[in-house]
Scaffold this motif. Sequence first.
Motif, mmCIF file in Angstrom:
data_model
loop_
_atom_site.group_PDB
_atom_site.id
_atom_site.type_symbol
_atom_site.label_atom_id
_atom_site.label_comp_id
_atom_site.label_asym_id
_atom_site.label_seq_id
_atom_site.Cartn_x
_atom_site.Cartn_y
_atom_site.Cartn_z
ATOM 1 N N ARG A 38 54.205 43.078 8.248
ATOM 2 C CA ARG A 38 55.182 43.420 7.228
ATOM 3 C C ARG A 38 54.718 44.514 6.264
ATOM 4 O O ARG A 38 55.484 45.003 5.466
ATOM 5 C CB ARG A 38 55.564 42.179 6.414
ATOM 6 C CG ARG A 38 56.233 41.097 7.250
ATOM 7 C CD ARG A 38 56.843 40.040 6.374
ATOM 8 N NE ARG A 38 57.327 38.910 7.152
ATOM 9 C CZ ARG A 38 58.278 38.086 6.742
ATOM 10 N NH1 ARG A 38 58.832 38.247 5.578
ATOM 11 N NH2 ARG A 38 58.660 37.087 7.504
ATOM 12 N N ASP A 69 52.796 49.281 8.955
ATOM 13 C CA ASP A 69 53.469 48.925 10.200
ATOM 14 C C ASP A 69 54.021 50.192 10.851
ATOM 15 O O ASP A 69 54.721 50.979 10.216
ATOM 16 C CB ASP A 69 54.615 47.952 9.874
ATOM 17 C CG ASP A 69 55.200 47.300 11.109
ATOM 18 O OD1 ASP A 69 54.979 47.810 12.224
ATOM 19 O OD2 ASP A 69 55.898 46.285 10.956
ATOM 20 N N SER A 113 60.282 48.390 9.066
ATOM 21 C CA SER A 113 60.288 47.043 8.515
ATOM 22 C C SER A 113 60.957 47.077 7.152
ATOM 23 O O SER A 113 61.103 48.146 6.544
ATOM 24 C CB SER A 113 58.860 46.493 8.394
ATOM 25 O OG SER A 113 58.221 47.045 7.250
ATOM 26 N N TYR A 116 68.606 43.736 4.672
ATOM 27 C CA TYR A 116 67.136 43.741 4.648
ATOM 28 C C TYR A 116 66.573 44.287 3.333
ATOM 29 O O TYR A 116 65.377 44.530 3.230
ATOM 30 C CB TYR A 116 66.606 44.506 5.860
ATOM 31 C CG TYR A 116 66.906 43.764 7.140
ATOM 32 C CD1 TYR A 116 66.114 42.706 7.564
ATOM 33 C CD2 TYR A 116 68.032 44.080 7.888
ATOM 34 C CE1 TYR A 116 66.413 41.995 8.710
ATOM 35 C CE2 TYR A 116 68.353 43.369 9.042
ATOM 36 C CZ TYR A 116 67.533 42.327 9.442
ATOM 37 O OH TYR A 116 67.852 41.607 10.569
ATOM 38 N N LEU A 156 64.273 45.993 12.344
ATOM 39 C CA LEU A 156 64.085 45.431 10.998
ATOM 40 C C LEU A 156 63.947 43.911 11.051
ATOM 41 O O LEU A 156 63.181 43.325 10.288
ATOM 42 C CB LEU A 156 65.246 45.831 10.088
ATOM 43 C CG LEU A 156 65.280 47.303 9.675
ATOM 44 C CD1 LEU A 156 66.588 47.636 8.970
ATOM 45 C CD2 LEU A 156 64.097 47.645 8.771
ATOM 46 N N ARG A 189 63.104 41.895 13.992
ATOM 47 C CA ARG A 189 61.901 41.819 14.824
ATOM 48 C C ARG A 189 61.411 40.430 15.159
ATOM 49 O O ARG A 189 60.923 40.169 16.240
ATOM 50 C CB ARG A 189 60.761 42.618 14.206
ATOM 51 C CG ARG A 189 59.779 43.041 15.284
ATOM 52 C CD ARG A 189 59.059 44.313 15.063
ATOM 53 N NE ARG A 189 59.255 45.063 13.903
ATOM 54 C CZ ARG A 189 58.259 45.400 13.067
ATOM 55 N NH1 ARG A 189 57.032 44.973 13.274
ATOM 56 N NH2 ARG A 189 58.515 46.167 12.035
ATOM 57 N N ARG A 222 61.610 35.368 10.596
ATOM 58 C CA ARG A 222 62.180 35.911 9.361
ATOM 59 C C ARG A 222 63.554 35.264 9.159
ATOM 60 O O ARG A 222 64.604 35.888 9.256
ATOM 61 C CB ARG A 222 62.291 37.435 9.448
ATOM 62 C CG ARG A 222 60.941 38.127 9.557
ATOM 63 C CD ARG A 222 61.076 39.634 9.733
ATOM 64 N NE ARG A 222 59.756 40.263 9.762
ATOM 65 C CZ ARG A 222 59.543 41.561 9.990
ATOM 66 N NH1 ARG A 222 60.561 42.373 10.193
ATOM 67 N NH2 ARG A 222 58.318 42.056 9.994
#
Length: 202
Positions: free
Chosen positions: A4, A8, A12, A53, A176, A178, A182
């Motif tokens: 995160r 990365d 993200s 996000y 985003l 992934r 999450r």
Amino acid sequence: MDRRGKDDELLSPSNSLLTIIDYQPLQVNSIGSMKHADLIVNATMVAKIAKLYKLPIVLTTVRANGKAENDTIPSIKKVVGDFHPSYDRTSINAWEDKDYNKAVKAPNRKKIIIIALWTEACLTFPTLDAIKEGYEVYPVVDAVGGTSTIAHETALRRLEQAGAHLITIPQMLCELQRDWNRTETVTGFNKLMTENGGFVPM
């Protein structure tokens, strides 16, 4: 594996931002590479993904001059919300506008997801400038358009040759998200993937 952080390699929620450039009635109506209704649906979808996000969003118009009929189209404006300022410019190249440039750089994120009208101008110019300054730029190809198909496709080839990372709406959404761990965004992910078919193909 937790990736995160800002280092990365992939997009993200913590290393990316979205900029939306010139989705105004005149520009939308001048697009010749995609159906206008499809363009609006897809661009609005990109804004919804960014909001899901919690990406920083930098919104800009050109020569809107405070007139509602020249402002960002309502579907995008509604998603982004009034708490995001909109930077009105005189320059075709948004990167050359001092206030916009400062707003893009403020979150200190090196991955810029970008949608803009037209592909051959307001998408191309800031993308090239941002790449030159060390940013990674991700044009969302199914949410942008040019004055003609050849203008759109030629501009995308130029951007790719310059090092831009061309992506599509499903790729942006999946990248985003992934990881299904999450969990805070899974419901929103599923909703966006099924809403209006998830996206309108080019």
